[in-house]
Design an enzyme around this catalytic site. Structure first.
Site, mmCIF file in Angstrom:
data_model
loop_
_atom_site.group_PDB
_atom_site.id
_atom_site.type_symbol
_atom_site.label_atom_id
_atom_site.label_comp_id
_atom_site.label_asym_id
_atom_site.label_seq_id
_atom_site.Cartn_x
_atom_site.Cartn_y
_atom_site.Cartn_z
ATOM 1 C CE LYS A 85 -4.605 -1.784 1.567
ATOM 2 N NZ LYS A 85 -4.597 -2.941 2.000
ATOM 3 C CD GLU A 107 -11.131 4.220 0.856
ATOM 4 O OE1 GLU A 107 -9.952 5.365 0.775
ATOM 5 O OE2 GLU A 107 -10.453 3.355 -0.113
ATOM 6 C CB SER A 374 -0.334 -8.369 -0.692
ATOM 7 O OG SER A 374 -0.321 -9.354 -0.011
HETATM 8 C C1 LIG Z 1 -5.065 -4.474 1.401
HETATM 9 C C2 LIG Z 1 -4.481 -5.781 1.460
HETATM 10 C C3 LIG Z 1 -4.573 -6.493 0.560
HETATM 11 C C4 LIG Z 1 -5.869 -6.297 -1.143
HETATM 12 O O1 LIG Z 1 -6.303 -5.072 -1.107
HETATM 13 P P1 LIG Z 1 -5.295 -4.824 -2.937
HETATM 14 O O2 LIG Z 1 -5.432 -3.757 -3.282
HETATM 15 O O3 LIG Z 1 -6.467 -5.922 -3.781
HETATM 16 O O4 LIG Z 1 -4.449 -5.295 -3.267
HETATM 17 C C5 LIG Z 1 -3.799 -7.551 -0.287
HETATM 18 N N1 LIG Z 1 -3.100 -7.755 0.632
HETATM 19 C C6 LIG Z 1 -2.151 -6.989 1.619
HETATM 20 C C7 LIG Z 1 -1.127 -7.204 2.722
HETATM 21 C C8 LIG Z 1 -3.206 -5.708 1.729
HETATM 22 O O5 LIG Z 1 -2.938 -4.978 3.388
#
Ligand SMILES: *Cc1c(COP(=O)(O)O)cnc(C)c1O
Length: 392
Positions: A85, A107, A374
């Site tokens: 993010k 948000e 992610s």
């Molecule tokens: C917020 C988040 C997601 C999901 O958001 P996307 O916009 O689909 O990438 C996935 N993995 C992590 C670690 C997150 O914090």
């Protein structure tokens, strides 16, 4: 650069007349910044020295043995803030400063995007207001405290189901009332144009780096690239670098919840139908009367009842396959990665790992699979402990 508001039949800008000028101003400012070497150099410098890019590409040997091919993890869990993010919030907040905006609004669902916005707001000196469903405020106290430590104001939202979709509605309403001096930092590749394209552009650094890194490691492109999908920002950031390579299979993994039926999961691209939400036309979870249904997943970050419009389009044209993993599969994947690789993935990312594990034996030993990790799992410790203690 492509500034079309549409991806096939999806996307657009379905907002009140009051917000239209703000979205047009944002589109023009972003188009200008994206072509400005000074803006790109400042962003690249912060990504490198503040956030820690490039993130490593790691050959996960134990997982490779389990799956029967070469598994590579793109380590967004090692990015400052603990997830992808930060790529997006750094880009948007730099743009806000360039536009002369004085305040940020965002948000948040589980709190991750709120924390990422508060963090970068502190870095670049802009005050932040975060709208968060009252239910989520109660469930995610550590993230509320993090935002407050960064100096942000957290506003609990009691409306509707007091969760993410209501927080987005309130944040948009707040933005409508303060468009003159306020920038809306949106958390995923969804919402009205230009957010889906802009967030994709800020997250594309994931795929661009991984493409170079995996070619350096294996001498060629991956056979498959996999990412979890909530709103779809980390997935589109990875996929964007491979969309024009037909040899690379692309897979987005949604949350299948407890796996007990359509009402119990968040697999929007499997169970959703076309509709309009949060300023865009996409697919969403809704009942026959068009009432939006809540998504339910063990990972709050995947609990979004819709998905970015580009994913709906990529599904329709068959370029990306969308699958799902259940809560239990994600938990098992988290434990396996922890025990065999010494890596604690976020529950969201664990859905992508789980899908690959379920495909064990499908690839040739010389094939390679690229997974976007992610984020890191530290934020999920209490939840995982509960699920393992209570559920087994
Ligand atoms: C917020 C988040 C997601 C999901 O958001 P996307 O916009 O689909 O990438 C996935 N993995 C992590 C670690 C997150 O914090």
């Amino acid at each position: 650069m492509n500034l079309s508001p549409y991806f096939g039949a999806y996307g657009g800008r379905f907002v009140s007349e009051l917000l239209m000028p703000a979205l047009l101003e944002l589109e023009a400012a972003w188009a200008d910044a994206a072509l400005d070497p000074a803006f790109n150099a400042e962003l690249a410098d912060l990504l490198r020295h503040y956030a820690g890019r490039p993130t490593p590409l790691y050959h996960a040997r134990a997982m490779s043995r389990t799956v029967g091919c070469n598994v590579f993890l793109k380590r967004e869990d090692l990015l400052h803030g603990g997830a992808h993010k930060t790529n997006n919030t750094l880009g948007q907040v730099l743009l806000a400063k360039r536009m002369g905006k004085k305040r940020l609004v965002a948000e948040t669902g589980a709190g991750q995007h709120g924390v990422a916005t508060a963090m970068v707001g502190a870095l670049l000196g802009l005050p932040v207001t975060v709208f968060m469903g009252a239910k989520d405020v109660a469930r995610q106290q550590p993230n509320v405290l993090r935002m407050q430590l960064f100096g942000a104001e957290v506003r609990p939202v009691e409306a509707g189901s007091a969760s993410l979709k209501d927080a987005i509605n309130d944040a948009m309403r707040h933005w409508t009332e303060h468009v003159e001096d306020t920038f809306y930092v949106f958390g995923t590749a969804a919402g009205p144009h230009p957010y889906p394209r802009m967030v994709r552009a800020f997250q594309r650094v994931i795929g661009d780096e991984a493409r170079v890194q995996i070619q350096a490691a294996t001498g060629r492109l991956p056979d498959c690239a996999v990412a979890c999908v909530g709103g779809g920002s980390n997935a589109i950031g990875l996929f964007a670098a491979f969309l024009d390579d037909p040899s690379v299979a692309l897979v987005g993994v949604e949350a299948g919840g407890r796996g007990t039926g359509a009402g119990e999961h968040g697999a929007t691209l499997t169970a959703g139908t076309p509709g309009i939400i949060h300023g865009m036309r996409s697919v969403l979870l809704q009942n026959d009367d068009g009432q939006v249904q809540e998504a339910h997943s063990i990972s709050a970050g995947l609990d979004y009842p819709s998905v970015g419009p580009e994913h709906a389009h990529l599904r329709d044209i068959g370029r990306v396959q969308y699958a799902s993993a259940t809560d239990d599969e994600a938990l098992a994947a988290l434990q396996l990665l922890a025990r065999t690789e010494g890596i604690l993935p976020a529950l969201e990312s664990s859905h992508a790992i789980a899908w690959v594990l379920a495909q064990a034996g499908r690839w040739r030993p010389t094939d390679s699979v690229l997974i976007n990790l992610s984020g890191r799992g530290d934020k999920d410790l209490a939840h995982v402990g509960q699920a393992l203690g209570g559920g087994q």
